[in-house]
Design a protein around this motif. Sequence first.
Motif, PDB file in Angstrom:
ATOM      1  N   LYS A   6       0.989  -1.195  -0.054  1.00  0.00           N
ATOM      2  CA  LYS A   6      -0.112  -0.151   0.052  1.00  0.00           C
ATOM      3  C   LYS A   6       0.909   1.159  -0.131  1.00  0.00           C
ATOM      4  O   LYS A   6       0.449   2.290  -0.508  1.00  0.00           O
ATOM      5  N   GLU A   7       2.129   1.143   0.560  1.00  0.00           N
ATOM      6  CA  GLU A   7       2.864   2.453   0.951  1.00  0.00           C
ATOM      7  C   GLU A   7       3.540   2.790  -0.476  1.00  0.00           C
ATOM      8  O   GLU A   7       4.150   4.004  -0.772  1.00  0.00           O
ATOM      9  N   LYS A   8       3.590   1.898  -1.658  1.00  0.00           N
ATOM     10  CA  LYS A   8       4.158   2.185  -2.870  1.00  0.00           C
ATOM     11  C   LYS A   8       3.177   3.191  -3.644  1.00  0.00           C
ATOM     12  O   LYS A   8       2.072   3.086  -3.239  1.00  0.00           O
ATOM     13  N   ASN A   9       3.697   3.907  -4.598  1.00  0.00           N
ATOM     14  CA  ASN A   9       2.913   4.767  -5.484  1.00  0.00           C
ATOM     15  C   ASN A   9       1.997   3.870  -6.324  1.00  0.00           C
ATOM     16  O   ASN A   9       2.366   2.891  -6.859  1.00  0.00           O
ATOM     17  N   ARG A  10       0.944   4.342  -6.289  1.00  0.00           N
ATOM     18  CA  ARG A  10      -0.376   3.668  -7.118  1.00  0.00           C
ATOM     19  C   ARG A  10      -0.498   4.724  -8.258  1.00  0.00           C
ATOM     20  O   ARG A  10      -1.163   5.685  -8.019  1.00  0.00           O
ATOM     21  N   LEU A  11      -0.250   4.179  -9.279  1.00  0.00           N
ATOM     22  CA  LEU A  11      -0.605   4.822 -10.741  1.00  0.00           C
ATOM     23  C   LEU A  11      -1.875   4.323 -11.742  1.00  0.00           C
ATOM     24  O   LEU A  11      -2.102   3.403 -11.444  1.00  0.00           O
ATOM     25  N   VAL A  12      -2.299   5.209 -12.246  1.00  0.00           N
ATOM     26  CA  VAL A  12      -3.346   4.463 -13.285  1.00  0.00           C
ATOM     27  C   VAL A  12      -2.857   5.418 -14.528  1.00  0.00           C
ATOM     28  O   VAL A  12      -2.552   6.542 -14.643  1.00  0.00           O
ATOM     29  N   THR A  13      -3.152   4.616 -15.661  1.00  0.00           N
ATOM     30  CA  THR A  13      -2.861   5.367 -16.902  1.00  0.00           C
ATOM     31  C   THR A  13      -4.179   6.336 -17.377  1.00  0.00           C
ATOM     32  O   THR A  13      -5.092   6.259 -16.580  1.00  0.00           O
ATOM     33  N   ARG A  14      -3.860   7.191 -18.357  1.00  0.00           N
ATOM     34  CA  ARG A  14      -4.686   8.367 -18.646  1.00  0.00           C
ATOM     35  C   ARG A  14      -6.241   7.684 -19.235  1.00  0.00           C
ATOM     36  O   ARG A  14      -7.335   8.010 -18.801  1.00  0.00           O
ATOM     37  N   SER A  15      -5.941   6.314 -19.779  1.00  0.00           N
ATOM     38  CA  SER A  15      -7.115   5.806 -20.351  1.00  0.00           C
ATOM     39  C   SER A  15      -8.111   5.182 -19.262  1.00  0.00           C
ATOM     40  O   SER A  15      -9.121   5.281 -19.262  1.00  0.00           O
ATOM     41  N   VAL A  16      -7.447   4.610 -18.284  1.00  0.00           N
ATOM     42  CA  VAL A  16      -8.270   4.037 -17.140  1.00  0.00           C
ATOM     43  C   VAL A  16      -8.723   5.426 -16.304  1.00  0.00           C
ATOM     44  O   VAL A  16     -10.029   5.193 -15.899  1.00  0.00           O
ATOM     45  N   GLU A  17      -7.892   6.297 -16.119  1.00  0.00           N
ATOM     46  CA  GLU A  17      -8.434   7.468 -15.311  1.00  0.00           C
ATOM     47  C   GLU A  17      -9.722   7.980 -16.280  1.00  0.00           C
ATOM     48  O   GLU A  17     -10.847   8.444 -15.554  1.00  0.00           O
ATOM     49  N   SER A  18      -9.718   7.822 -17.489  1.00  0.00           N
ATOM     50  CA  SER A  18     -10.776   8.581 -18.344  1.00  0.00           C
ATOM     51  C   SER A  18     -11.973   7.573 -18.538  1.00  0.00           C
ATOM     52  O   SER A  18     -13.321   8.158 -18.466  1.00  0.00           O
ATOM     53  N   GLU A  19     -11.872   6.149 -18.304  1.00  0.00           N
ATOM     54  CA  GLU A  19     -12.882   5.233 -18.766  1.00  0.00           C
ATOM     55  C   GLU A  19     -13.348   4.610 -17.558  1.00  0.00           C
ATOM     56  O   GLU A  19     -14.458   3.832 -17.682  1.00  0.00           O
ATOM     57  N   VAL A  20     -12.620   4.371 -16.419  1.00  0.00           N
ATOM     58  CA  VAL A  20     -13.084   3.562 -15.326  1.00  0.00           C
ATOM     59  C   VAL A  20     -13.390   4.631 -14.172  1.00  0.00           C
ATOM     60  O   VAL A  20     -12.635   5.278 -13.697  1.00  0.00           O
ATOM     61  N   PRO A  21     -14.739   4.592 -13.639  1.00  0.00           N
ATOM     62  CA  PRO A  21     -15.156   5.365 -12.704  1.00  0.00           C
ATOM     63  C   PRO A  21     -14.356   5.303 -11.444  1.00  0.00           C
ATOM     64  O   PRO A  21     -13.745   4.037 -11.083  1.00  0.00           O
ATOM     65  N   ILE A  22     -14.172   6.276 -10.660  1.00  0.00           N
ATOM     66  CA  ILE A  22     -13.196   6.079  -9.618  1.00  0.00           C
ATOM     67  C   ILE A  22     -13.545   5.064  -8.402  1.00  0.00           C
ATOM     68  O   ILE A  22     -12.574   4.540  -7.762  1.00  0.00           O
ATOM     69  N   ALA A  23     -14.900   4.878  -8.506  1.00  0.00           N
ATOM     70  CA  ALA A  23     -15.502   3.928  -7.736  1.00  0.00           C
ATOM     71  C   ALA A  23     -15.084   2.464  -7.722  1.00  0.00           C
ATOM     72  O   ALA A  23     -14.438   1.675  -6.988  1.00  0.00           O
ATOM     73  N   ILE A  24     -14.780   2.198  -9.076  1.00  0.00           N
ATOM     74  CA  ILE A  24     -14.384   0.602  -9.325  1.00  0.00           C
ATOM     75  C   ILE A  24     -12.934   0.786  -9.284  1.00  0.00           C
ATOM     76  O   ILE A  24     -12.326  -0.252  -8.910  1.00  0.00           O
ATOM     77  N   GLN A  25     -12.124   1.955  -9.806  1.00  0.00           N
ATOM     78  CA  GLN A  25     -10.541   1.942  -9.354  1.00  0.00           C
ATOM     79  C   GLN A  25     -10.478   1.680  -7.855  1.00  0.00           C
ATOM     80  O   GLN A  25      -9.486   0.971  -7.497  1.00  0.00           O
ATOM     81  N   VAL A  26     -11.029   2.311  -7.069  1.00  0.00           N
ATOM     82  CA  VAL A  26     -10.986   1.968  -5.560  1.00  0.00           C
ATOM     83  C   VAL A  26     -11.144   0.661  -5.134  1.00  0.00           C
ATOM     84  O   VAL A  26     -10.215   0.130  -4.270  1.00  0.00           O
ATOM     85  N   LEU A  27     -12.330   0.121  -5.749  1.00  0.00           N
ATOM     86  CA  LEU A  27     -12.870  -1.178  -5.427  1.00  0.00           C
ATOM     87  C   LEU A  27     -11.524  -2.175  -5.739  1.00  0.00           C
ATOM     88  O   LEU A  27     -11.282  -3.311  -5.081  1.00  0.00           O
TER      89      LEU A  27
END
Length: 104
Positions: A6-27
């Motif tokens: 959990k302490e590592k940086n967690r990144l998302v690509t631009r396409s995930v950021e724009s296409e996957v709702p934040i609720a699903i990313q957190v899930l």
Amino acid sequence: MAMFEKEKNRLVTRSVESEVPIAIQVLIWNFIDELRKKRQSEMDYLQVFQLTVQDGVQEIINTQEEPLKEDSIKVTLPKNLMLTTRIWIIDDGNYSTMLFPFDY
């Protein structure tokens, strides 16, 4: 540091950021935290998440190849948040990155 800490940086690509709702990313990030506790040292660097919608419920199936493992969760979400797609999370030792296979 172990895989998917959990302490590592967690990144998302631009396409995930724009296409996957934040609720699903957190899930998915929370699911990976549960898997890390459950599997401990048996986490592969590549985690695959297959998202499907079954009977109005979001199902997320996680698989990894080494060692071969599979787990799944089902969550009731608002219809506008549900997705059918495949998402990867890759841990390269420094970062954990959430991406679509086509981002690789």
